[in-house]
Design a protein around this motif. Structure first.
Motif, PDB file in Angstrom:
ATOM      1  N   CYS A   1     -34.915 -19.872  61.530  1.00  0.00           N
ATOM      2  CA  CYS A   1     -33.979 -21.006  61.558  1.00  0.00           C
ATOM      3  C   CYS A   1     -32.895 -20.866  62.619  1.00  0.00           C
ATOM      4  O   CYS A   1     -32.061 -21.763  62.764  1.00  0.00           O
ATOM      5  CB  CYS A   1     -33.314 -21.172  60.185  1.00  0.00           C
ATOM      6  N   ARG A   2     -32.893 -19.737  63.337  1.00  0.00           N
ATOM      7  CA  ARG A   2     -31.848 -19.459  64.331  1.00  0.00           C
ATOM      8  C   ARG A   2     -30.458 -19.684  63.729  1.00  0.00           C
ATOM      9  O   ARG A   2     -29.576 -20.282  64.325  1.00  0.00           O
ATOM     10  CB  ARG A   2     -32.044 -20.304  65.594  1.00  0.00           C
ATOM     11  N   LEU A   3     -30.300 -19.173  62.535  1.00  0.00           N
ATOM     12  CA  LEU A   3     -29.066 -19.335  61.769  1.00  0.00           C
ATOM     13  C   LEU A   3     -28.437 -17.959  61.572  1.00  0.00           C
ATOM     14  O   LEU A   3     -29.092 -17.020  61.097  1.00  0.00           O
ATOM     15  CB  LEU A   3     -29.386 -19.978  60.420  1.00  0.00           C
ATOM     16  N   HIS A   4     -27.182 -17.827  61.957  1.00  0.00           N
ATOM     17  CA  HIS A   4     -26.489 -16.549  61.830  1.00  0.00           C
ATOM     18  C   HIS A   4     -26.210 -16.262  60.352  1.00  0.00           C
ATOM     19  O   HIS A   4     -25.279 -16.824  59.763  1.00  0.00           O
ATOM     20  CB  HIS A   4     -25.176 -16.558  62.617  1.00  0.00           C
ATOM     21  N   ALA A   5     -27.023 -15.393  59.774  1.00  0.00           N
ATOM     22  CA  ALA A   5     -26.875 -15.037  58.361  1.00  0.00           C
ATOM     23  C   ALA A   5     -26.601 -13.547  58.259  1.00  0.00           C
ATOM     24  O   ALA A   5     -27.316 -12.733  58.847  1.00  0.00           O
ATOM     25  CB  ALA A   5     -28.144 -15.393  57.591  1.00  0.00           C
ATOM     26  N   GLU A   6     -25.570 -13.183  57.528  1.00  0.00           N
ATOM     27  CA  GLU A   6     -25.232 -11.774  57.323  1.00  0.00           C
ATOM     28  C   GLU A   6     -25.443 -11.418  55.861  1.00  0.00           C
ATOM     29  O   GLU A   6     -25.030 -12.159  54.963  1.00  0.00           O
ATOM     30  CB  GLU A   6     -23.783 -11.498  57.715  1.00  0.00           C
ATOM     31  N   ALA A   7     -26.089 -10.274  55.641  1.00  0.00           N
ATOM     32  CA  ALA A   7     -26.323  -9.796  54.278  1.00  0.00           C
ATOM     33  C   ALA A   7     -25.323  -8.700  53.933  1.00  0.00           C
ATOM     34  O   ALA A   7     -25.063  -7.813  54.753  1.00  0.00           O
ATOM     35  CB  ALA A   7     -27.742  -9.271  54.147  1.00  0.00           C
TER      36      ALA A   7
ATOM     37  N   ALA B   1     -31.640 -12.870  54.882  1.00  0.00           N
ATOM     38  CA  ALA B   1     -30.803 -13.049  56.072  1.00  0.00           C
ATOM     39  C   ALA B   1     -31.632 -12.910  57.339  1.00  0.00           C
ATOM     40  O   ALA B   1     -31.462 -13.669  58.305  1.00  0.00           O
ATOM     41  CB  ALA B   1     -29.659 -12.036  56.062  1.00  0.00           C
ATOM     42  N   LEU B   2     -32.562 -11.954  57.367  1.00  0.00           N
ATOM     43  CA  LEU B   2     -33.425 -11.783  58.535  1.00  0.00           C
ATOM     44  C   LEU B   2     -34.295 -13.011  58.761  1.00  0.00           C
ATOM     45  O   LEU B   2     -34.435 -13.494  59.897  1.00  0.00           O
ATOM     46  CB  LEU B   2     -34.306 -10.550  58.356  1.00  0.00           C
ATOM     47  N   LYS B   3     -34.877 -13.553  57.701  1.00  0.00           N
ATOM     48  CA  LYS B   3     -35.749 -14.713  57.851  1.00  0.00           C
ATOM     49  C   LYS B   3     -34.964 -15.942  58.316  1.00  0.00           C
ATOM     50  O   LYS B   3     -35.477 -16.775  59.062  1.00  0.00           O
ATOM     51  CB  LYS B   3     -36.467 -15.008  56.539  1.00  0.00           C
ATOM     52  N   LEU B   4     -33.721 -16.070  57.889  1.00  0.00           N
ATOM     53  CA  LEU B   4     -32.893 -17.182  58.355  1.00  0.00           C
ATOM     54  C   LEU B   4     -32.615 -17.052  59.848  1.00  0.00           C
ATOM     55  O   LEU B   4     -32.583 -18.049  60.576  1.00  0.00           O
ATOM     56  CB  LEU B   4     -31.585 -17.238  57.557  1.00  0.00           C
TER      57      LEU B   4
ATOM     58  N   GLY C   1     -13.546  -6.400  53.596  1.00  0.00           N
ATOM     59  CA  GLY C   1     -13.367  -7.032  54.899  1.00  0.00           C
ATOM     60  C   GLY C   1     -14.057  -8.361  55.070  1.00  0.00           C
ATOM     61  O   GLY C   1     -13.405  -9.352  55.440  1.00  0.00           O
ATOM     62  N   PRO C   2     -15.380  -8.449  54.835  1.00  0.00           N
ATOM     63  CA  PRO C   2     -16.071  -9.716  55.094  1.00  0.00           C
ATOM     64  C   PRO C   2     -15.540 -10.895  54.287  1.00  0.00           C
ATOM     65  O   PRO C   2     -15.670 -12.045  54.721  1.00  0.00           O
ATOM     66  CB  PRO C   2     -17.521  -9.407  54.712  1.00  0.00           C
ATOM     67  N   LEU C   3     -14.923 -10.633  53.147  1.00  0.00           N
ATOM     68  CA  LEU C   3     -14.376 -11.731  52.352  1.00  0.00           C
ATOM     69  C   LEU C   3     -13.341 -12.526  53.125  1.00  0.00           C
ATOM     70  O   LEU C   3     -13.092 -13.700  52.841  1.00  0.00           O
ATOM     71  CB  LEU C   3     -13.762 -11.174  51.059  1.00  0.00           C
ATOM     72  N   GLY C   4     -12.746 -11.886  54.146  1.00  0.00           N
ATOM     73  CA  GLY C   4     -11.728 -12.560  54.936  1.00  0.00           C
ATOM     74  C   GLY C   4     -12.234 -13.779  55.691  1.00  0.00           C
ATOM     75  O   GLY C   4     -11.443 -14.634  56.083  1.00  0.00           O
ATOM     76  N   LEU C   5     -13.553 -13.868  55.912  1.00  0.00           N
ATOM     77  CA  LEU C   5     -14.121 -15.022  56.603  1.00  0.00           C
ATOM     78  C   LEU C   5     -14.434 -16.181  55.670  1.00  0.00           C
ATOM     79  O   LEU C   5     -14.727 -17.286  56.130  1.00  0.00           O
ATOM     80  CB  LEU C   5     -15.403 -14.618  57.347  1.00  0.00           C
ATOM     81  N   VAL C   6     -14.401 -15.931  54.375  1.00  0.00           N
ATOM     82  CA  VAL C   6     -14.757 -16.985  53.419  1.00  0.00           C
ATOM     83  C   VAL C   6     -13.621 -18.001  53.345  1.00  0.00           C
ATOM     84  O   VAL C   6     -12.453 -17.654  53.169  1.00  0.00           O
ATOM     85  CB  VAL C   6     -15.037 -16.386  52.036  1.00  0.00           C
TER      86      VAL C   6
ATOM     87  N   SER D   1     -23.721 -23.017  60.719  1.00  0.00           N
ATOM     88  CA  SER D   1     -23.754 -22.096  61.857  1.00  0.00           C
ATOM     89  C   SER D   1     -23.714 -20.643  61.401  1.00  0.00           C
ATOM     90  O   SER D   1     -24.055 -19.738  62.162  1.00  0.00           O
ATOM     91  CB  SER D   1     -22.580 -22.354  62.800  1.00  0.00           C
ATOM     92  N   SER D   2     -23.304 -20.412  60.150  1.00  0.00           N
ATOM     93  CA  SER D   2     -23.185 -19.040  59.651  1.00  0.00           C
ATOM     94  C   SER D   2     -23.152 -19.067  58.132  1.00  0.00           C
ATOM     95  O   SER D   2     -22.725 -20.062  57.523  1.00  0.00           O
ATOM     96  CB  SER D   2     -21.907 -18.392  60.191  1.00  0.00           C
ATOM     97  N   LEU D   3     -23.610 -17.984  57.515  1.00  0.00           N
ATOM     98  CA  LEU D   3     -23.515 -17.864  56.060  1.00  0.00           C
ATOM     99  C   LEU D   3     -23.635 -16.411  55.661  1.00  0.00           C
ATOM    100  O   LEU D   3     -24.044 -15.555  56.457  1.00  0.00           O
ATOM    101  CB  LEU D   3     -24.598 -18.684  55.353  1.00  0.00           C
ATOM    102  N   TYR D   4     -23.298 -16.133  54.403  1.00  0.00           N
ATOM    103  CA  TYR D   4     -23.520 -14.822  53.809  1.00  0.00           C
ATOM    104  C   TYR D   4     -24.661 -14.927  52.801  1.00  0.00           C
ATOM    105  O   TYR D   4     -24.800 -15.923  52.091  1.00  0.00           O
ATOM    106  CB  TYR D   4     -22.282 -14.339  53.054  1.00  0.00           C
ATOM    107  N   VAL D   5     -25.457 -13.852  52.752  1.00  0.00           N
ATOM    108  CA  VAL D   5     -26.422 -13.664  51.673  1.00  0.00           C
ATOM    109  C   VAL D   5     -26.031 -12.359  50.987  1.00  0.00           C
ATOM    110  O   VAL D   5     -25.961 -11.314  51.635  1.00  0.00           O
ATOM    111  CB  VAL D   5     -27.873 -13.579  52.182  1.00  0.00           C
ATOM    112  N   VAL D   6     -25.726 -12.414  49.700  1.00  0.00           N
ATOM    113  CA  VAL D   6     -25.199 -11.234  49.023  1.00  0.00           C
ATOM    114  C   VAL D   6     -26.067 -10.858  47.830  1.00  0.00           C
ATOM    115  O   VAL D   6     -26.711 -11.697  47.202  1.00  0.00           O
ATOM    116  CB  VAL D   6     -23.739 -11.450  48.563  1.00  0.00           C
ATOM    117  N   GLY D   7     -26.093  -9.581  47.552  1.00  0.00           N
ATOM    118  CA  GLY D   7     -26.805  -9.043  46.402  1.00  0.00           C
ATOM    119  C   GLY D   7     -26.310  -7.624  46.176  1.00  0.00           C
ATOM    120  O   GLY D   7     -25.524  -7.097  46.977  1.00  0.00           O
ATOM    121  N   ARG D   8     -26.793  -7.002  45.113  1.00  0.00           N
ATOM    122  CA  ARG D   8     -26.362  -5.633  44.852  1.00  0.00           C
ATOM    123  C   ARG D   8     -27.480  -4.860  44.165  1.00  0.00           C
ATOM    124  O   ARG D   8     -28.314  -5.442  43.478  1.00  0.00           O
ATOM    125  CB  ARG D   8     -25.091  -5.607  44.000  1.00  0.00           C
TER     126      ARG D   8
END
Length: 331
Positions: A219-225, A212-215, A234-239, A194-201
């Motif tokens: 795929c109607r999948l909530h992906a955050e980059a 993340a946009l293509k997902l 902050g976002p690490l708190g959801l992991v 239902s949700s995931l992270y896509v990370v890079g630097r």
């Protein structure tokens, strides 16, 4: 499905060299660079931002098109600046208004545009055709990759960097090889997510944004980059155990920090698939000995060839995303 994710027709080094204003940029370099784009084109601009800043030492800022179209700012002080507009269609009214404002503000306007007959092309001092051919799928793919290549070739010619010239020469073969890597085993684990992270630097952040946009689109999948630096704020708190993460990366100065953040997410129990080797994470297939400058684009190419399978597995048609159309015209 996602038919445009195949290897694009690449602009040749010779033809692009003849069109790029690289000699003028060397003689009279801009004080700074401004990019203006939306969606996938903006993600390509993020990739270009890091190339320009790290190679040429010129600050790059992204301008919001609504500054001109919604807030009616007629002119910005862009004297001695290079304004780069990036667009597949070259038709969105807000991008056209912002480009007009940039010209009025004294910027030199360069366009990376797929549709040479578009009104945006007519507004540019110089426009570089992406030569991606018609984008039939709603989710743009070929034009994203070629926008990234255009930035790479611009910076290679502007800086006359032997390393970047070599990366650009190797890109067509690398892109073809990347399309043969199988990312489906990794993406198949997202079938019920239902949700995931896509990370890079660094130069990989644009790739994370694009995936993340293509997902979301297909795929109607909530992906955050996130940048692997920002994910710690902050976002690490959801992991949590089982939380899915796609971690991108290239062997440059950002690699060690990326590995450390990925390792932290593994320790928190995340289900991580990573392009950089990290103990406890599952490896994404990547090409060996690839120049760092083109690694993010190649990782996107591998992803494109698998994401349509994920959409189908989730019961969706990747070529008919909900609520979307091919040419998005925002004001």
């Amino acid at each position: 499905m996602l038919e445009d994710s195949g290897a694009p027709v690449l602009v040749t080094q010779e033809s692009l060299s003849q069109q790029l204003p690289s000699d003028g940029l060397r003689r009279t370099p801009p004080r700074f660079v401004v990019t203006c784009a939306r969606g996938s084109s903006d993600h390509a601009a993020v990739y270009g931002k890091y190339l320009i800043e790290t190679t040429l030492g010129r600050a790059v800022a992204s301008l919001g098109p609504s500054v001109a179209s919604v807030y009616n700012t007629r002119s910005l002080d862009l004297r001695d600046a290079l304004f780069i507009a990036v667009s597949q269609s070259g038709q969105s009214p807000d991008l056209l208004r912002m480009t007009e404002a940039a010209r009025a503000g004294g910027a030199v306007v360069l366009g990376f545009i797929n549709d040479e007959s578009s009104p945006l092309a007519a507004l540019c001092d110089v426009h570089i055709p992406l030569s991606a051919g018609p984008e039939h799928s709603v989710a743009a793919t070929k034009s994203y990759l070629l926008s990234g290549l255009a930035f790479l070739q611009l910076v290679a010619h502007w800086s006359d960097s032997a390393e970047l010239h070599d990366a650009a020469r190797r890109f067509p073969d690398a892109l073809e090889a990347a399309g043969k890597l199988d990312w489906w085993p990794a993406l198949s684990t997202l079938k019920d997510a239902s949700s995931l992270y896509v990370v890079g630097r660094g130069s990989g952040l644009g790739a994370a944004l694009e995936m993340a946009l293509k997902l979301k689109e297909t795929c109607r999948l909530h992906a955050e980059a996130f940048s692997t630096a920002e994910v710690l704020h902050g976002p690490l708190g959801l992991v949590r155990p089982g939380f899915p993460v796609l971690a991108l990366g290239q062997e440059d100065n950002a690699a060690q920090g990326t590995r450390e953040v990925v390792q932290r997410m593994v320790e928190l129990g995340a289900n991580v698939h990573t392009a950089l080797p990290v103990p406890g994470a599952q490896a994404l297939p990547t090409l060996p000995d690839l120049p760092a400058a083109i690694a993010p684009l190649c990782q996107v190419q591998s992803f494109y060839f698998a994401v349509h399978q994920l959409a189908t597995a989730r019961g969706l048609n990747p070529d008919a995303p909900a609520h979307l159309r091919k040419v998005t015209e925002t004001v």
